[in-house]
Design a protein around this motif. Structure first.
Motif, mmCIF file in Angstrom:
data_model
loop_
_atom_site.group_PDB
_atom_site.id
_atom_site.type_symbol
_atom_site.label_atom_id
_atom_site.label_comp_id
_atom_site.label_asym_id
_atom_site.label_seq_id
_atom_site.Cartn_x
_atom_site.Cartn_y
_atom_site.Cartn_z
ATOM 1 N N LYS A 60 -47.202 1.957 -6.030
ATOM 2 C CA LYS A 60 -47.433 2.163 -4.596
ATOM 3 C C LYS A 60 -47.070 3.593 -4.195
ATOM 4 O O LYS A 60 -47.812 4.242 -3.455
ATOM 5 C CB LYS A 60 -46.595 1.163 -3.791
ATOM 6 C CG LYS A 60 -46.773 1.272 -2.298
ATOM 7 C CD LYS A 60 -45.959 0.221 -1.571
ATOM 8 C CE LYS A 60 -46.087 0.374 -0.064
ATOM 9 N NZ LYS A 60 -45.325 -0.651 0.655
ATOM 10 N N LYS A 61 -45.956 4.081 -4.703
ATOM 11 C CA LYS A 61 -45.512 5.442 -4.387
ATOM 12 C C LYS A 61 -46.545 6.477 -4.836
ATOM 13 O O LYS A 61 -46.891 7.399 -4.083
ATOM 14 C CB LYS A 61 -44.161 5.706 -5.059
ATOM 15 C CG LYS A 61 -43.581 7.071 -4.807
ATOM 16 C CD LYS A 61 -42.237 7.218 -5.515
ATOM 17 C CE LYS A 61 -41.704 8.627 -5.377
ATOM 18 N NZ LYS A 61 -40.454 8.802 -6.117
ATOM 19 N N LYS A 115 -53.079 8.621 -0.418
ATOM 20 C CA LYS A 115 -52.734 8.206 0.952
ATOM 21 C C LYS A 115 -53.069 6.735 1.206
ATOM 22 O O LYS A 115 -53.399 6.335 2.310
ATOM 23 C CB LYS A 115 -53.430 9.089 2.003
ATOM 24 C CG LYS A 115 -53.096 10.560 1.864
ATOM 25 C CD LYS A 115 -51.612 10.830 1.998
ATOM 26 C CE LYS A 115 -51.310 12.300 1.831
ATOM 27 N NZ LYS A 115 -50.136 12.552 1.027
ATOM 28 N N LYS A 116 -52.962 5.926 0.157
ATOM 29 C CA LYS A 116 -53.168 4.473 0.252
ATOM 30 C C LYS A 116 -51.806 3.822 0.040
ATOM 31 O O LYS A 116 -51.163 4.053 -0.976
ATOM 32 C CB LYS A 116 -54.152 3.995 -0.814
ATOM 33 C CG LYS A 116 -55.446 4.780 -0.841
ATOM 34 C CD LYS A 116 -56.556 4.052 -0.204
ATOM 35 C CE LYS A 116 -57.807 4.918 -0.300
ATOM 36 N NZ LYS A 116 -58.977 4.296 0.119
ATOM 37 N N ASP A 117 -51.386 2.997 0.993
ATOM 38 C CA ASP A 117 -50.031 2.449 0.985
ATOM 39 C C ASP A 117 -49.950 1.093 0.277
ATOM 40 O O ASP A 117 -49.492 0.099 0.841
ATOM 41 C CB ASP A 117 -49.509 2.346 2.419
ATOM 42 C CG ASP A 117 -47.997 2.194 2.487
ATOM 43 O OD1 ASP A 117 -47.316 2.562 1.514
ATOM 44 O OD2 ASP A 117 -47.498 1.681 3.505
ATOM 45 N N TYR A 118 -50.434 1.060 -0.952
ATOM 46 C CA TYR A 118 -50.346 -0.141 -1.779
ATOM 47 C C TYR A 118 -50.476 0.282 -3.244
ATOM 48 O O TYR A 118 -50.989 1.355 -3.548
ATOM 49 C CB TYR A 118 -51.452 -1.152 -1.416
ATOM 50 C CG TYR A 118 -52.854 -0.603 -1.529
ATOM 51 C CD1 TYR A 118 -53.556 -0.644 -2.734
ATOM 52 C CD2 TYR A 118 -53.478 -0.032 -0.424
ATOM 53 C CE1 TYR A 118 -54.836 -0.126 -2.838
ATOM 54 C CE2 TYR A 118 -54.767 0.490 -0.514
ATOM 55 C CZ TYR A 118 -55.442 0.432 -1.732
ATOM 56 O OH TYR A 118 -56.714 0.944 -1.831
ATOM 57 N N ASN A 166 -49.799 5.956 -5.525
ATOM 58 C CA ASN A 166 -51.054 5.768 -4.807
ATOM 59 C C ASN A 166 -50.975 6.394 -3.410
ATOM 60 O O ASN A 166 -51.930 6.996 -2.934
ATOM 61 C CB ASN A 166 -51.412 4.286 -4.726
ATOM 62 C CG ASN A 166 -52.883 4.044 -4.472
ATOM 63 O OD1 ASN A 166 -53.732 4.872 -4.770
ATOM 64 N ND2 ASN A 166 -53.184 2.887 -3.923
ATOM 65 N N PHE A 167 -49.819 6.274 -2.770
ATOM 66 C CA PHE A 167 -49.655 6.873 -1.450
ATOM 67 C C PHE A 167 -49.580 8.397 -1.544
ATOM 68 O O PHE A 167 -50.217 9.110 -0.775
ATOM 69 C CB PHE A 167 -48.410 6.331 -0.737
ATOM 70 C CG PHE A 167 -48.308 6.832 0.676
ATOM 71 C CD1 PHE A 167 -49.108 6.293 1.671
ATOM 72 C CD2 PHE A 167 -47.443 7.851 1.005
ATOM 73 C CE1 PHE A 167 -49.043 6.764 2.970
ATOM 74 C CE2 PHE A 167 -47.361 8.345 2.308
ATOM 75 C CZ PHE A 167 -48.173 7.794 3.290
ATOM 76 N N ALA A 168 -48.817 8.888 -2.510
ATOM 77 C CA ALA A 168 -48.633 10.334 -2.643
ATOM 78 C C ALA A 168 -49.943 11.052 -2.945
ATOM 79 O O ALA A 168 -50.180 12.152 -2.438
ATOM 80 C CB ALA A 168 -47.607 10.638 -3.741
#
Length: 159
Positions: free
Chosen positions: A61-62, A69-72, A64-66
């Motif tokens: 998740k970290k 910009k997807k929070d999963y 993918n978000f970094a």
């Protein structure tokens, strides 16, 4: 992520990493490092460095978000750094909990789903993509053919 220079020896270097002993144990029960390397080598005859890292949901998740910009957490993230006619360098991240859930939901073995996603990630490392329908069909056809040679069924039939 890595930005390693080209290895001095002229071959494909495959680095397999595990975020924890539990993840390593689960993967090893499913597919040996030798088998994973065979799957990877089925996708390329290039030299270079491919790093595969198997992670938990928090790390997936970290990342993918970094980077997206997807929070999963997602099943596979590929970071291609270099791909040319004879050379490839990439990091490929696999989120084991997501892969396990998908395999169960799709009625596939973990081994079959893992083989598919490793091939999928390696093809991304070589510049293949599936954002446009024409490109998706080309990438899927190649995945199906490679998996068939390795003894796996078409992964898109059960979707």
């Amino acid at each position: 992520m890595q930005t390693n220079p080209r290895p001095s020896n002229s071959k494909l270097v495959i680095d397999i990493q595990f975020a924890s002993p539990a993840i390593e144990s689960t993967i090893e029960k499913t597919a040996s490092n030798v088998l994973i390397r065979k799957w990877i080598k089925s996708t390329t005859n290039k030299e270079g460095l491919l790093t595969l890292r198997f992670v938990n949901a928090a790390e997936g998740k970290k990342l993918n978000f970094a980077f997206r910009k997807k929070d999963y957490a997602t099943n596979v993230l590929t970071f291609p750094y270099e791909h040319s006619k004879g050379y490839v360098v990439a990091d490929i991240i696999f989120c084991l909990p997501v892969i396990q859930k998908e395999a169960k939901a799709q009625g596939k073995t973990l081994k079959a789903h893992l083989a598919h996603l490793i091939i999928h990630g390696c093809l991304h490392a070589h510049g293949f993509d599936h954002e446009v329908e024409k490109d998706a069909k080309k990438m899927e056809a190649l995945e199906i053919a490679l998996l068939k040679k390795l003894g796996f069924a078409n992964p898109y039939l059960s979707l």
